[in-house]
Scaffold this active site. Sequence first.
Site, PDB file in Angstrom:
ATOM      1  N   GLY A 142       0.853  -1.174   0.000  1.00 26.11           N
ATOM      2  CA  GLY A 142       0.000   0.000   0.000  1.00 26.11           C
ATOM      3  C   GLY A 142       0.889   1.224   0.000  1.00 26.11           C
ATOM      4  O   GLY A 142       1.280   1.741  -1.058  1.00 26.11           O
ATOM      5  N   TRP A 189      -8.133  -3.362  -3.071  1.00 22.44           N
ATOM      6  CA  TRP A 189      -8.800  -2.077  -2.782  1.00 22.44           C
ATOM      7  C   TRP A 189      -9.121  -1.329  -4.075  1.00 22.44           C
ATOM      8  O   TRP A 189      -9.069  -0.099  -4.115  1.00 22.44           O
ATOM      9  CB  TRP A 189      -7.956  -1.168  -1.879  1.00 22.44           C
ATOM     10  CG  TRP A 189      -7.376  -1.836  -0.690  1.00 22.44           C
ATOM     11  CD1 TRP A 189      -6.062  -1.864  -0.329  1.00 22.44           C
ATOM     12  CD2 TRP A 189      -8.081  -2.567   0.326  1.00 22.44           C
ATOM     13  NE1 TRP A 189      -5.897  -2.583   0.824  1.00 22.44           N
ATOM     14  CE2 TRP A 189      -7.117  -3.021   1.243  1.00 22.44           C
ATOM     15  CE3 TRP A 189      -9.424  -2.889   0.528  1.00 22.44           C
ATOM     16  CZ2 TRP A 189      -7.469  -3.778   2.351  1.00 22.44           C
ATOM     17  CZ3 TRP A 189      -9.767  -3.653   1.641  1.00 22.44           C
ATOM     18  CH2 TRP A 189      -8.788  -4.074   2.521  1.00 22.44           C
ATOM     19  N   GLU A 216      -4.255  12.395  -8.622  1.00 18.56           N
ATOM     20  CA  GLU A 216      -5.207  11.793  -7.680  1.00 18.56           C
ATOM     21  C   GLU A 216      -5.356  12.646  -6.421  1.00 18.56           C
ATOM     22  O   GLU A 216      -6.361  12.585  -5.735  1.00 18.56           O
ATOM     23  CB  GLU A 216      -4.716  10.377  -7.321  1.00 18.56           C
ATOM     24  CG  GLU A 216      -5.682   9.599  -6.464  1.00 18.56           C
ATOM     25  CD  GLU A 216      -5.264   8.147  -6.253  1.00 18.56           C
ATOM     26  OE1 GLU A 216      -4.437   7.634  -7.038  1.00 18.56           O
ATOM     27  OE2 GLU A 216      -5.769   7.532  -5.304  1.00 18.56           O
ATOM     28  N   ARG A 217      -4.334  13.434  -6.115  1.00 18.02           N
ATOM     29  CA  ARG A 217      -4.336  14.153  -4.836  1.00 18.02           C
ATOM     30  C   ARG A 217      -4.703  15.622  -4.975  1.00 18.02           C
ATOM     31  O   ARG A 217      -4.674  16.353  -3.986  1.00 18.02           O
ATOM     32  CB  ARG A 217      -2.923  14.056  -4.219  1.00 18.02           C
ATOM     33  CG  ARG A 217      -2.559  12.662  -3.795  1.00 18.02           C
ATOM     34  CD  ARG A 217      -1.088  12.503  -3.509  1.00 18.02           C
ATOM     35  NE  ARG A 217      -0.812  11.161  -3.015  1.00 18.02           N
ATOM     36  CZ  ARG A 217       0.393  10.610  -3.018  1.00 18.02           C
ATOM     37  NH1 ARG A 217       1.435  11.279  -3.473  1.00 18.02           N
ATOM     38  NH2 ARG A 217       0.559   9.394  -2.558  1.00 18.02           N
TER      39      ARG A 217
END
Length: 321
Positions: A78, A103, A189-190
């Site tokens: 992760g 996920w 993505e952020r």
Amino acid sequence: MTWPRRYGGAERSALERYVVMEEVLAAGAPVAAHWIADRQSGPTLLRYGTEAQRLEILPRVARGECYFCIGMSEPDVGSDLAAVKTRAERVAGGYRISGTKLWTTNGHLAHYTILLARTDASASERHAGLSQFVVDLSGPGIEIRPIHVPSGEHHFNEITFTEAFVPDTALLGTEGVGWQQVMSELALERSGPERFLSSFTLFAELVRVCGAAPSDRAALAIGRLASHLVILRRMSRSVTGVLQAGQDPALQAVIVKDAGAVFEQEIPEIARSLVGTDHSAADSTYTAVLAYTILQAPSFSLRGGAREILRGIIARGLGLR
Ligand SMILES: Cc1cc2nc3c(=O)[nH]c(=O)nc-3n(C[C@H](O)[C@H](O)[C@H](O)COP(=O)(O)OP(=O)(O)OC[C@H]3O[C@@H](n4cnc5c(N)ncnc54)[C@H](O)[C@@H]3O)c2cc1C
């Protein structure tokens, strides 16, 4: 909104897209299926894809007919993404992919994933030997299994690849430089307003149930949250300005995401302490929104990069480590 017209886009500015995104998020519009392709997979294809990949996929995304999911995390992989174990072995005409992705948000709805895999197991440096692939999820050797979250919903999936063949044309960008590519994908993505607006509906509900004459304690807490929201919004919009200028806002985006997650997680805590479910002002709508947000909140500081990891990136960006 921002993509070139020849790929079905509207050639609008990043700021115009920001305004629309903010409105759909604040209204709680059902946009999840399209979100990942619009936010990061499409822009990653624009940056690294071949003309054939772009022409085949992007117009379908723009028409709302094609969704993407993110194939980064794995069991035990992760935060430490460079430990990716999924392998893509070179074979005649393409690659054979074996491994498990975990996920995977909306993997059961998506047509494609952008998959991070190891193409060179002998690379001496762990960030080397990684590559990205645009994988059609309907192909053989790919199994998508649901993972249910505590609220009972099904967003997450586990996707297993068993010697799944992908053609040469599925390689995204350059073989072996997947790490650099995935880092620029993560910056996308952020960077958006979804990184501080996840609990906005609850905030609006809290303001509503506290009414026109809230207690001093409620007024103080709501005022504090509102002032944080205004500052976060300014910071987030300035990230869009950096994107619009064609620069890489990786560090700024991480700062907004980390501060945004703190804000999003504070709202359910504050709401619960001000207007608990047994409070006379707590009607059924408020209670349902509070319960839903409490269940989602732990994930806000994990998705898109765990808090400690983001703070490490910020420290490095500020020259502190
Ligand atoms: C809502 C949600 C959606 C997601 N969607 C996707 C998706 O679509 N695709 C995908 O690929 N992944 C997805 N993820 C996975 C996400 O990227 C990972 O959860 C995240 O990177 C953290 O990894 P992990 O869960 O393995 O936790 P770990 O990495 O095991 O971390 C567990 C805890 O240990 C801490 N920790 C770990 N390493 C360090 C360190 N070096 N220093 C200090 N503390 C550390 C972390 O901060 C965290 O608190 C999603 C996650 C969530 C919650």
